[in-house]
Design a protein around this motif. Structure first.
Motif, PDB file in Angstrom:
ATOM      1  N   GLY A 426      88.834  20.844 -29.989  1.00 49.54           N
ATOM      2  CA  GLY A 426      88.541  19.426 -29.811  1.00 49.54           C
ATOM      3  C   GLY A 426      87.058  19.196 -29.687  1.00 49.54           C
ATOM      4  O   GLY A 426      86.259  20.146 -29.640  1.00 49.54           O
ATOM      5  N   ASP A 428      85.644  17.226 -27.156  1.00 46.73           N
ATOM      6  CA  ASP A 428      85.257  17.257 -25.742  1.00 46.73           C
ATOM      7  C   ASP A 428      86.505  17.494 -24.899  1.00 46.73           C
ATOM      8  O   ASP A 428      87.624  17.213 -25.320  1.00 46.73           O
ATOM      9  CB  ASP A 428      84.552  15.960 -25.329  1.00 46.73           C
ATOM     10  CG  ASP A 428      85.473  14.759 -25.391  1.00 46.73           C
ATOM     11  OD1 ASP A 428      86.172  14.504 -24.392  1.00 46.73           O
ATOM     12  OD2 ASP A 428      85.505  14.091 -26.435  1.00 46.73           O
ATOM     13  N   ARG A 430      87.634  16.172 -22.080  1.00 45.46           N
ATOM     14  CA  ARG A 430      88.407  15.041 -21.551  1.00 45.46           C
ATOM     15  C   ARG A 430      89.444  14.553 -22.550  1.00 45.46           C
ATOM     16  O   ARG A 430      90.560  14.181 -22.171  1.00 45.46           O
ATOM     17  CB  ARG A 430      87.464  13.899 -21.172  1.00 45.46           C
ATOM     18  CG  ARG A 430      86.695  14.130 -19.884  1.00 45.46           C
ATOM     19  CD  ARG A 430      85.951  12.886 -19.463  1.00 45.46           C
ATOM     20  NE  ARG A 430      85.034  12.425 -20.499  1.00 45.46           N
ATOM     21  CZ  ARG A 430      84.354  11.279 -20.438  1.00 45.46           C
ATOM     22  NH1 ARG A 430      84.506  10.484 -19.395  1.00 45.46           N
ATOM     23  NH2 ARG A 430      83.525  10.933 -21.392  1.00 45.46           N
ATOM     24  N   SER A 431      89.084  14.563 -23.820  1.00 45.71           N
ATOM     25  CA  SER A 431      90.022  14.071 -24.822  1.00 45.71           C
ATOM     26  C   SER A 431      91.131  15.078 -25.110  1.00 45.71           C
ATOM     27  O   SER A 431      92.305  14.705 -25.195  1.00 45.71           O
ATOM     28  CB  SER A 431      89.280  13.717 -26.110  1.00 45.71           C
ATOM     29  OG  SER A 431      88.696  14.869 -26.689  1.00 45.71           O
ATOM     30  N   ASN A 434      94.133  15.482 -22.719  1.00 45.30           N
ATOM     31  CA  ASN A 434      95.172  14.454 -22.862  1.00 45.30           C
ATOM     32  C   ASN A 434      95.802  14.456 -24.252  1.00 45.30           C
ATOM     33  O   ASN A 434      96.509  13.507 -24.612  1.00 45.30           O
ATOM     34  CB  ASN A 434      94.572  13.077 -22.564  1.00 45.30           C
ATOM     35  CG  ASN A 434      94.107  12.957 -21.125  1.00 45.30           C
ATOM     36  OD1 ASN A 434      94.844  13.301 -20.208  1.00 45.30           O
ATOM     37  ND2 ASN A 434      92.885  12.499 -20.934  1.00 45.30           N
ATOM     38  N   SER A 435      95.541  15.506 -25.014  1.00 42.82           N
ATOM     39  CA  SER A 435      96.104  15.577 -26.358  1.00 42.82           C
ATOM     40  C   SER A 435      97.628  15.676 -26.312  1.00 42.82           C
ATOM     41  O   SER A 435      98.191  16.411 -25.495  1.00 42.82           O
ATOM     42  CB  SER A 435      95.543  16.799 -27.096  1.00 42.82           C
ATOM     43  OG  SER A 435      96.258  17.044 -28.291  1.00 42.82           O
ATOM     44  N   THR A 452      85.811  23.571 -27.213  1.00 42.87           N
ATOM     45  CA  THR A 452      85.129  22.327 -27.566  1.00 42.87           C
ATOM     46  C   THR A 452      83.729  22.542 -28.117  1.00 42.87           C
ATOM     47  O   THR A 452      83.069  21.578 -28.495  1.00 42.87           O
ATOM     48  CB  THR A 452      85.032  21.409 -26.332  1.00 42.87           C
ATOM     49  OG1 THR A 452      84.366  22.110 -25.270  1.00 42.87           O
ATOM     50  CG2 THR A 452      86.419  21.000 -25.861  1.00 42.87           C
ATOM     51  N   ASN A 592      96.352   5.167 -33.228  1.00 40.43           N
ATOM     52  CA  ASN A 592      96.193   5.824 -31.929  1.00 40.43           C
ATOM     53  C   ASN A 592      96.196   7.342 -32.103  1.00 40.43           C
ATOM     54  O   ASN A 592      95.415   8.069 -31.469  1.00 40.43           O
ATOM     55  CB  ASN A 592      97.318   5.417 -30.981  1.00 40.43           C
ATOM     56  CG  ASN A 592      97.139   4.010 -30.454  1.00 40.43           C
ATOM     57  OD1 ASN A 592      96.103   3.389 -30.648  1.00 40.43           O
ATOM     58  ND2 ASN A 592      98.168   3.501 -29.774  1.00 40.43           N
ATOM     59  N   ILE A 596      93.147  10.058 -31.154  1.00 38.13           N
ATOM     60  CA  ILE A 596      93.348  11.247 -30.323  1.00 38.13           C
ATOM     61  C   ILE A 596      92.854  12.510 -31.045  1.00 38.13           C
ATOM     62  O   ILE A 596      92.342  13.446 -30.431  1.00 38.13           O
ATOM     63  CB  ILE A 596      94.833  11.380 -29.928  1.00 38.13           C
ATOM     64  CG1 ILE A 596      95.206  10.254 -28.957  1.00 38.13           C
ATOM     65  CG2 ILE A 596      95.112  12.735 -29.289  1.00 38.13           C
ATOM     66  CD1 ILE A 596      96.684  10.152 -28.663  1.00 38.13           C
ATOM     67  N   GLY A 598      90.325  12.648 -32.909  1.00 39.82           N
ATOM     68  CA  GLY A 598      88.885  12.558 -33.119  1.00 39.82           C
ATOM     69  C   GLY A 598      88.521  11.894 -34.422  1.00 39.82           C
ATOM     70  O   GLY A 598      87.358  11.931 -34.840  1.00 39.82           O
ATOM     71  N   HIS A 600      88.241   8.380 -36.562  1.00 39.23           N
ATOM     72  CA  HIS A 600      88.013   7.008 -36.125  1.00 39.23           C
ATOM     73  C   HIS A 600      88.379   6.011 -37.220  1.00 39.23           C
ATOM     74  O   HIS A 600      87.668   5.881 -38.216  1.00 39.23           O
ATOM     75  CB  HIS A 600      86.553   6.824 -35.709  1.00 39.23           C
ATOM     76  CG  HIS A 600      86.138   7.791 -34.644  1.00 39.23           C
ATOM     77  ND1 HIS A 600      86.569   7.675 -33.346  1.00 39.23           N
ATOM     78  CD2 HIS A 600      85.360   8.901 -34.685  1.00 39.23           C
ATOM     79  CE1 HIS A 600      86.068   8.672 -32.636  1.00 39.23           C
ATOM     80  NE2 HIS A 600      85.337   9.423 -33.426  1.00 39.23           N
TER      81      HIS A 600
END
Length: 619
Positions: A426, A428, A430-431, A434-435, A452, A592, A596, A598, A600
């Motif tokens: 990932g 980072d 934090r993201s 919660n994957s 990361t 969404n 998640i 990464g 955009h």
């Protein structure tokens, strides 16, 4: 002593040199003692150059003269004289070295002085302009020199530090250089022996040649190379002083390694890990590499063949008794001894890192935060040492979000029946914590390493296993989140299957070519959906590697996997196909999932859609 005779040739300084002299004379008043450090350093360089010349040439003027530096004071005449028996200069070299060579160095120094707000006393040696610092204390300077070449004759350079210097032939019976300084009235302190001893011990204690003061036969400096002393006899303050003199880095190193080895070869080394891998503006080092000595004679200033490239941040010296004195700088790389030295030094360094990690984990954490990218580079690129680097790896994990753990820590704490090491990639922590890919691992209480760092995919290209345990991507592994047969049976009911089939069909219609398929998964717990790569697509690791290398790779449309137990998915089955809210929810579920991962999507389109969904919920 005799006042210098008037010279018969007057040569103007370059404009940059005049500007340089003005800066040095008026900006270094509080650090005037550095002029002596610079003159001693120049004398030491001249002796080192002579030693190297003597390796291949014995046709040298006064070949048997003692290599030394001698400082004499004449208080009545306010004269300070520094003499060396080094390589010396002829008339042309005096003009080049003291008249014009500072042109580029002076320009660089002036720029650094103006832009960096630097301590000028710390950087003058970096640009080859240290000699001119003597004009801070001098009314005039006379340099007389006799080259090592038998056919050359002596010459004298003279200047008052104004716009010109003079040059003329001279009578000088010894090889080397004599710098004679007529001190200003306010510089009388540099005629006092105790003051000179203080300066020499502060700045030049480890100069490898004896420094004598006046007519005394006692050496003022230690001279003995610190790296050749027994590690048990060297104090921490000595190491710090040596490091500071060697690097001009006034921040303490993170750690050091002092080696004295007798077998399988005889060698000494003093190596340091700086607090920061980036060389600061004051650093005298021009490139990576260790200083290589053969029996205390400098063979190569920047030797890059003594360590793997990934350990290029290491600074220090290596000295070998077994390296032949007549080895050339060009052939030193090809000697078998270099390979032996590299193996010995690298193994000891890796052992030092491992011991630090075991005995002082907090200090190792500092090292890891600073140098992790270098260790990972070694794993990714070094065929010979990558397996030895692997135990040095540290990662946060699903169960250890604030503490660094090793691969060994992970193996020791995993369930006995777990046969793999799980990781997730990932941008980072934090993201990815919660994957949705990790929901099944949380439910089954399994730990997952968090990768990361942009370098991690390169590590994974080589590191497929650790201690015969396979490393696998948690996002691509098939684990079932259901806890009972009853839960599985519920999913098999015809009415449930029909509802899910309706949702899948509708999603395929709404999303079209954005996805390659929609299907059910039992690896989700809290999320309604996730995206996975289609079969035949590049692995996530390779995709990130290509991205890092700025290579465009066409990635097939992904598969959208849905959680049949999630309320949103179940409610979708009850929404009429004609209602726009159903289409909006499906599009938002997909985007969404992109977020998640990464990726955009169009934020403006998302905002408008979310507002419609909110409005519908309120109604």
């Amino acid at each position: 002593m005799v006042e210098p005779q008037s010279a018969n040739r007057s040569i103007p300084f370059k404009a940059e040199t005049i500007q340089l002299l003005n800066i040095l004379i008026h900006s270094l008043y509080n650090d005037r003692e550095v002029f002596l450090r610079e003159l001693i350093s120049n004398a030491s360089d001249a002796l080192t150059r002579l030693n190297f010349e003597l390796l291949t040439n014995r046709e040298v003027f006064e070949a048997e003269a003692e290599p030394k530096i001698h400082i004499r004071t004449y208080p009545d005449e306010k004269l300070l004289v520094i003499t060396d028996s080094g390589i010396g200069m002829n008339e042309a070299e005096l003009i080049e070295n003291l008249g014009t060579i500072a042109q580029s160095g002076a320009r660089s120094f002036i720029q650094a002085a103006q832009e960096k707000n630097a301590h000028l006393s710390d950087i003058i040696g970096q640009f080859g302009v240290g000699f001119y610092s003597s004009f801070m204390v001098a009314e005039w300077i006379q340099v007389t020199s006799r080259s090592y070449r038998i056919e050359d004759s002596a010459a004298t350079w003279f200047s008052e530090g104004a716009g010109t210097f003079n040059i003329e032939p001279a009578e000088y019976e010894h090889r080397g250089t004599q710098v004679k300084i007529k001190l200003k009235e306010d510089a009388a302190e540099f005629l006092e022996e105790f003051r000179l001893r203080e300066i020499i011990r502060k700045h030049s204690d480890f100069i490898p040649y004896p420094i004598y003061l006046n007519e005394g036969e006692e050496k003022v400096n230690q001279q003995t190379a610190l790296w050749r002393q027994s590690p048990q006899e060297v104090e921490e303050t000595q190491l710090e002083d040596f490091y500071r003199q060697y690097t001009l880095d006034f921040e303490k190193p993170l750690l050091h390694l002092h080696m004295a080895v007798d077998a399988p070869l005889q060698m000494y080394a003093l190596l340091f890990v700086p607090a920061n891998p980036e060389r600061n503006i004051f650093s005298p080092r021009k490139q990576d590499g260790l200083k290589l000595y053969a029996r205390k004679i400098l063979i190569q200033e920047y030797t890059q063949d003594l360590l793997p490239k990934s350990l290029r941040f290491i600074q220090g010296v290596v000295d070998s008794e077994d390296l032949p004195l007549n080895v050339s700088r060009e052939s030193v790389q090809s000697t078998r001894l270099m390979a032996q030295l590299k193996k010995l030094i690298t193994n000891r360094l890796i052992d030092t890192f491992s011991r630090l990690a075991k005995e002082k984990p907090e200090e190792y954490a500092k090292f890891w935060k600073t140098y992790s990218v270098f260790i990972k580079e070694g794993i990714a690129t070094d065929e010979e040492y990558y397996e030895q680097f692997m135990p040095l790896l540290r990662y946060h994990s699903l169960k250890n979000t604030t503490e660094w753990i090793s691969l060994d820590d992970y193996i020791e704490s995993k369930p006995v029946d777990q046969q793999k090491i799980y990781y997730i990639l990932g941008d980072d922590e934090r993201s990815i914590i919660n994957s949705p890919h990790l929901e099944v691992y949380k439910k089954r209480n399994l730990d997952v390493l968090l990768f990361t760092d942009p370098v991690d995919p390169f590590v994974l290209m080589r590191a497929k296993k650790y201690k015969d345990i396979e490393l696998v991507n948690a996002a691509t592994e098939k684990l079932d989140a259901s806890e009972s047969q009853a839960e599985d049976a519920e999913q098999e009911k015809p009415e449930t299957q029909e509802k899910i089939h309706t949702v899948i069909s509708r999603m395929k219609t709404v999303l079209g070519e954005k996805i390659s398929d929609v299907r059910v998964t039992h690896q989700l717990v809290q999320s309604p959906a996730r995206l996975i790569d289609a079969e035949g697509a590049l692995t996530p690791e390779l995709q990130r590697v290509y991205k890092m290398m700025d290579k465009e790779v066409e990635t097939p449309a992904r598969i959208l996997e849905i959680n049949p137990n999630h309320p949103i998915i179940q409610k979708l089955a009850e929404v009429s196909e004609s209602e726009e809210i159903g289409k909006a929810v499906i599009a938002q579920i997909y985007e969404n999932a992109l977020l998640i991962e990464g990726l955009h999507p169009d934020p403006a389109g998302m905002i408008e859609r979310i507002q419609k969904i909110m409005q519908s919920a309120l109604e």
